[in-house]
Write an enzyme that holds these catalytic residues in place. Structure first.
Site, PDB file in Angstrom:
ATOM      1  N   CYS A 255       0.863  -1.177   0.000  1.00  0.00           N
ATOM      2  CA  CYS A 255       0.000   0.000   0.000  1.00  0.00           C
ATOM      3  C   CYS A 255       0.901   1.229   0.000  1.00  0.00           C
ATOM      4  O   CYS A 255       1.982   1.206  -0.582  1.00  0.00           O
ATOM      5  CB  CYS A 255      -0.952  -0.013   1.196  1.00  0.00           C
ATOM      6  SG  CYS A 255      -0.135  -0.178   2.801  1.00  0.00           S
ATOM      7  N   ALA A 256       0.495   2.311   0.664  1.00  0.00           N
ATOM      8  CA  ALA A 256       1.244   3.561   0.572  1.00  0.00           C
ATOM      9  C   ALA A 256       2.591   3.499   1.273  1.00  0.00           C
ATOM     10  O   ALA A 256       3.556   4.140   0.850  1.00  0.00           O
ATOM     11  CB  ALA A 256       0.416   4.707   1.151  1.00  0.00           C
TER      12      ALA A 256
END
Length: 635
Positions: free
Chosen positions: A26-27
């Site tokens: 993810c981020a």
């Protein structure tokens, strides 16, 4: 590759590439699904200077590495020979059976939405900025430029069944292109035309071989395609068992499409749509009972959910709210939760005199404004405890304020400074927008002020005493100051002394791991600098961690990048957990062989809990012998 060594270390820490069932990111996190969690070495990864934190939650082994996660993800794929998007293993199905329901749910949701989250955030921001430009009368909805940019921002959400068809197919282990086709069928122009025609007076209803079909607009929908992809994965596995491999690749997709698409229109779609509406109405009922309490509750607990990776369970609910009611009131409540940690980090940055922490907090503030809170939480607020609590309290206060204004978002995206553009309704800026701004500012200000005055351990008097005491200390005899208790760390080796900041390694030189000194050895021996216990002994034997009887944590790292030798030319004389006395032989190493292998023997000696001391004062000698005073700690 820039991150090749880090990738190798991470693969080693998760138990090797054969232990990886799947990998997405993810981020800021690498999200591993492991075949056997016992084979992973979380402590090894936590000690790595380029890894922020390791979290085991939701059936995933999560390695938090920060904003460079995409590059590190690619490096891992190249080093381990994984595919570019994710890895997969036949063991993943067995793992799902072993996982409890919550872990399985979180794992499925994160696996489906993680690959597309970045694109969703970008599209949501674009739609939000367009709403802002229209509200400010800079752009009109009739302009061609607006329509083109709106199409760019809205396309992902309009065709969401196709996009989620692909990611859900990957997650459920079926052919993702077949599930993409199923998603495409849900929003095919023929179906949409039939839906439009069914709303006209005297229209004939659509049927499938005489069975009436309930026509529903599946654009922007989430749950129907996920259920359809799951059913398709079950059918594919069964058909693959029945059909011979010589024609399986043709016949199995045919039957999957021929069965799943009609079944979706007849049963899966209507039932999933009913469930979607039920979830949306259920959330709305709870929210409207008392938006203030709901806002305070979510604002306070959101970052706790993020720490354990449980926040993924709310992503489908937010998207579902947007699909069914064309707005979502949950996401605005998260803005003060995020910015509360930003405010707490700002308070730490303004208050602390530790340059390392000040720099880390400053970068965390910047990252947090754009929705990335892991650097703030794991690097700044959570380790200091009080700032994290103040950030959560600020999130609760801000969430309560935003809830009282019934603020909503009209497009999906990561919670960030851009979220304020996404809360502007079609009618323009109103009280719901001002409520979000007031709530968020309150959260930031409260967290920053509370952290500044009560969240950082060192008070002003202590800071002044540090500066005064250090300035009057004689160069070589800091222990002469009687107003404070001093502790001496003796040299673990003989050689030339140099400042830690001059070491040819940015991790050590920046003092991110702690303050200390470096020695270029002239004898290949490391002896114990204190009476204490061997806390850690690296498998590669190049580094050793000691905790003194007084609680001082000391790391002795022989050479730069010598981990690459994998233990060659190093010989240990103690074990992890051993009790040692000052002067005991810890390890020996062949200096000539290490130099011939091309490695720098400069050895950092670091006090890893430097923050526990008022001052860390290194020896002013240029050359030192083993067991001579090297570092004085002022406490």
């Amino acid at each position: 590759m820039k991150y090749e060594q880090l990738a190798k270390d991470i693969i080693k820490g998760v138990g090797g590439k054969n232990n990886v069932a799947s990998l997405v990111h993810c981020a800021t996190r690498l999200r591993f699904k492991l075949n056997d969690h016992k084979r992973a070495d979380a402590e090894f990864l936590k000690q790595h200077p380029d890894i922020i934190m390791v979290v085991e939650s939701g059936g995933q082994f999560q390695v938090v590495v920060g904003n460079n996660v995409a590059d590190i993800f690619k490096a891992i794929n190249q080093v381990a020979g994984f595919s570019d998007e994710s890895t997969s293993s036949d063991n993943s199905e067995n793992d799902n059976k072993k996982a409890n329901l919550l872990n399985a749910f979180i794992d499925i949701v994160s696996g489906i939405f993680t690959p597309v989250l970045g694109a969703m955030a970008a599209a949501g921001i674009l739609k939000g900025l367009l709403a802002l430009l229209v509200a400010l009368k800079i752009m009109s909805t009739t302009e061609g430029s607006y329509k083109i940019l709106y199409a760019a921002g809205d396309a992902l959400f309009y065709f969401l069944p196709i996009v989620l068809g692909y990611t859900a197919g990957k997650k459920f282990g079926t052919n993702p292109f077949i599930t993409m086709v199923i998603g495409g069928a849900l929003i095919h122009p023929t179906i949409l035309q039939a839906l439009s025609g069914a709303q006209q007076p005297g229209a004939v209803s659509l049927d499938f071989f005489g069975i009436p079909i309930t026509l529903i607009n599946y654009s922007n929908s989430v749950i129907p395609i996920i259920f359809a992809a799951w059913i398709c994965s079950i059918l594919e596995r069964q058909f693959n068992k029945i059909f011979h491999s010589s024609f399986r690749n043709l016949v199995t997709p045919f039957f999957c499409l021929a069965i799943t698409v009609p079944l979706t229109f007849l049963l899966i779609g209507p039932v999933a749509t009913w469930v979607s509406q039920l979830l949306a109405d259920g959330y709305l009922t709870i929210y409207t009972l008392n938006p203030i309490i709901a806002g305070a509750f979510i604002g306070a607990l959101w970052q706790v959910l993020v720490i354990f990776g449980l926040h993924w369970g709310f992503i489908p609910l937010m998207l579902n709210n947007l699909a069914t009611h064309h707005k979502d009131t949950m996401m605005p409540l998260l803005i003060p939760a995020v910015f509360g940690q930003v405010g707490a980090s700002l308070g730490v940055m303004l208050r602390t005199k530790d340059m390392k922490m000040k720099t880390l907090a400053g970068s965390a503030v910047t990252a947090g404004m754009f929705g990335i809170t892991e650097p703030a939480v794991y690097g700044v607020t959570l380790p200091n405890k009080r700032p994290f609590i103040f950030g959560c309290i600020g999130g609760a206060i801000g969430g309560a304020i935003i809830g009282s204004f019934n603020t909503a978002v009209y497009s999906f995206g990561l919670v960030s400074i851009f979220s304020f553009a996404q809360i502007i309704p079609d009618t323009g800026i109103n009280n719901t927008v001002w409520g979000a701004i007031i709530g968020t500012l309150t959260s930031v200000i409260f967290a920053a002020v509370a952290t500044y005055f009560f969240g950082v351990k060192n008070n002003k008097a202590q800071e002044n005493s540090v500066e005064t005491t250090v300035s009057v200390l004689p160069e070589k005899t800091p222990s002469s100051t009687s107003s404070h208790k001093n502790m001496t760390i003796f040299s673990p080796m003989s050689g030339s002394v140099m400042p830690l900041t001059s070491v040819n390694d940015p991790t050590f030189a920046s003092e991110l791991m702690g303050k200390g000194v470096a020695i270029l050895p002239n004898v290949g021996q490391v002896i114990s600098p204190v009476d204490g216990t061997i806390e850690s002994l690296f498998r590669t034997k190049h580094a050793i961690g000691i905790v003194s009887n007084e609680g001082t944590e000391i790391l002795i790292h022989v050479g730069i990048d010598t981990v690459k030798l994998d233990g060659k030319f190093f010989y240990t004389h103690v074990d992890s957990g051993s009790t040692v006395k000052k002067g005991d032989l810890l390890l020996t190493f062949d200096m000539d062989e290490i130099r011939q292998a091309g490695f720098d023997l400069t050895t950092p000696i670091i006090i890893t809990n430097s923050d526990d001391y008022i001052a860390v004062i290194e020896s002013q000698q240029t050359n030192i012998n083993a067991q001579e005073p090297l570092i004085t700690l002022l406490s």
